[in-house]
Design an enzyme around this catalytic site. Structure first.
Site, short mmCIF file in Angstrom:
data_model
loop_
_atom_site.label_atom_id
_atom_site.label_comp_id
_atom_site.label_asym_id
_atom_site.label_seq_id
_atom_site.Cartn_x
_atom_site.Cartn_y
_atom_site.Cartn_z
N PRO A 198 0.81 -1.00 -0.10
CA PRO A 198 -0.10 -0.08 -0.08
C PRO A 198 0.69 1.35 0.28
O PRO A 198 1.86 1.53 0.64
CB PRO A 198 -0.78 0.05 1.33
N GLU A 199 0.46 2.20 -0.74
CA GLU A 199 0.97 3.46 -0.86
C GLU A 199 -0.04 4.55 -0.14
O GLU A 199 -1.07 3.81 0.33
CB GLU A 199 1.21 3.78 -2.22
#
Length: 279
Positions: free
Chosen positions: A2-3
């Site tokens: 995840p960013e």
DNA sequence: ACGCCCGCCTGTAAGC
DNA sequence: TGCTTACAGGCGGGCG
């Protein structure tokens, strides 16, 4: 994995599902996920009985403030997931930490590749014990920056290529491999350009693209790729992948100029770009 | 200061 | 049907 947009989606889920609840018990089966703690007991005893007051985010880190004055810090790494569950639900493979709340219900941390981690720390120790958090750059969603300040900071790194610079968490917090490619396409800039080479207009375009892409991605609750690895607290995938203009679109036509999107390696990571409209 | 490569892990898909 | 290889949203460290 995840960013910033995915982590922000997770944070919002925690605000809804976890803030205000008191931790009744903590079960740790994956020691590697709490590797900053010398013992399992240290991690658990600092959490049991604590109430979660707030859920914040800095870059790709989630920080839960507890009523004990301590902070529970989470980083998902490449494959970490947080899932809401009930005690009776079967335990999925790669479940490493389970929080049970006094009000009922559980929060589970799953992570096949085990690059993610959780740790408890006191606020003052954030700078001393956790330099990577203390040295985070500005968060484009949480702490919007004036373009003049951005331009100044950009020119402080005159010779770093834009793609690695966008992914440098000490420069900007929260951007990884997907969103750096999307931002560069939106800006019409190649990832191997340097800040020194940019005109004022190109700096403005880059700045606007960072803010716009990340806000749009947050609005669509992040990107879930074909492997379905990223889902939110209640198991719901994101939508933003359908708006990707370059990431995972190698061989397909550029939506702006119809040229063929290319895929190449830079620093060992796949990089997607339009060879015609990114200059 | 910067670019490049590796290691850390497991799962999946593609290639032979 | 195997077996092997490459690759995956992250990050830190070491080297030239």
């Amino acid at each position: 994995m995840p960013e910033l947009p995915e982590v922000e989606t997770i944070r919002r889920g925690l605000e809804r599902e976890v803030v205000g609840k008191r931790i009744k018990s903590v079960e740790v089966s994956g020691l590697r996920s709490i590797r900053r703690h010398k013992t399992k007991k240290d991690f658990i005893s600092r959490l049991e009985g604590a109430k979660v007051k707030t859920a914040r985010r800095r870059g790709k880190y989630v920080i839960l403030a507890l009523d004990t004055g301590e902070l529970l810090v989470l980083h998902m790494g490449m494959s970490g997931q947080l899932r809401r569950a009930q005690a009776k639900d079967p335990t999925e493979k790669h479940t490493h930490v389970v929080f049970t709340f006094t009000q009922g219900g559980q929060l589970r941390f799953l992570d096949p590749r085990t690059f993610g981690e959780l740790f408890v720390t006191v606020p003052d120790a954030l700078t001393a014990e956790v330099p990577e958090l203390a040295e985070l750059g500005f968060d484009p969603v949480d702490q919007p920056l004036a373009i003049t300040v951005f331009a100044q900071r950009l020119l402080g790194r005159p010779d770093t290529k834009l793609k690695p610079l966008l992914m440098d968490q000490t420069f900007i917090a929260g951007i990884g491999n997907i969103y750096s490619d999307e931002i560069l396409w939106e800006s019409g800039l190649r990832g191997d350009r340097t800040p020194r080479s940019l005109s004022n207009m190109e700096i403005r375009r880059l700045f606007r693209a960072i803010v716009e892409i990340l806000h749009e991605a947050v609005k669509h609750r992040g990107s879930t790729l074909s492997d379905q690895q990223y889902v939110d607290l209640v198991g719901r995938p994101g939508d933003y992948q359908q708006f990707h203009n370059v990431y995972d679109r190698g061989g397909q036509a550029c939506r702006r100029c119809r040229a063929t999107i290319i895929r190449e390696k830079s620093q060992g990571r796949s990089t997607f770009s339009c060879p015609s409209c990114q200059v």
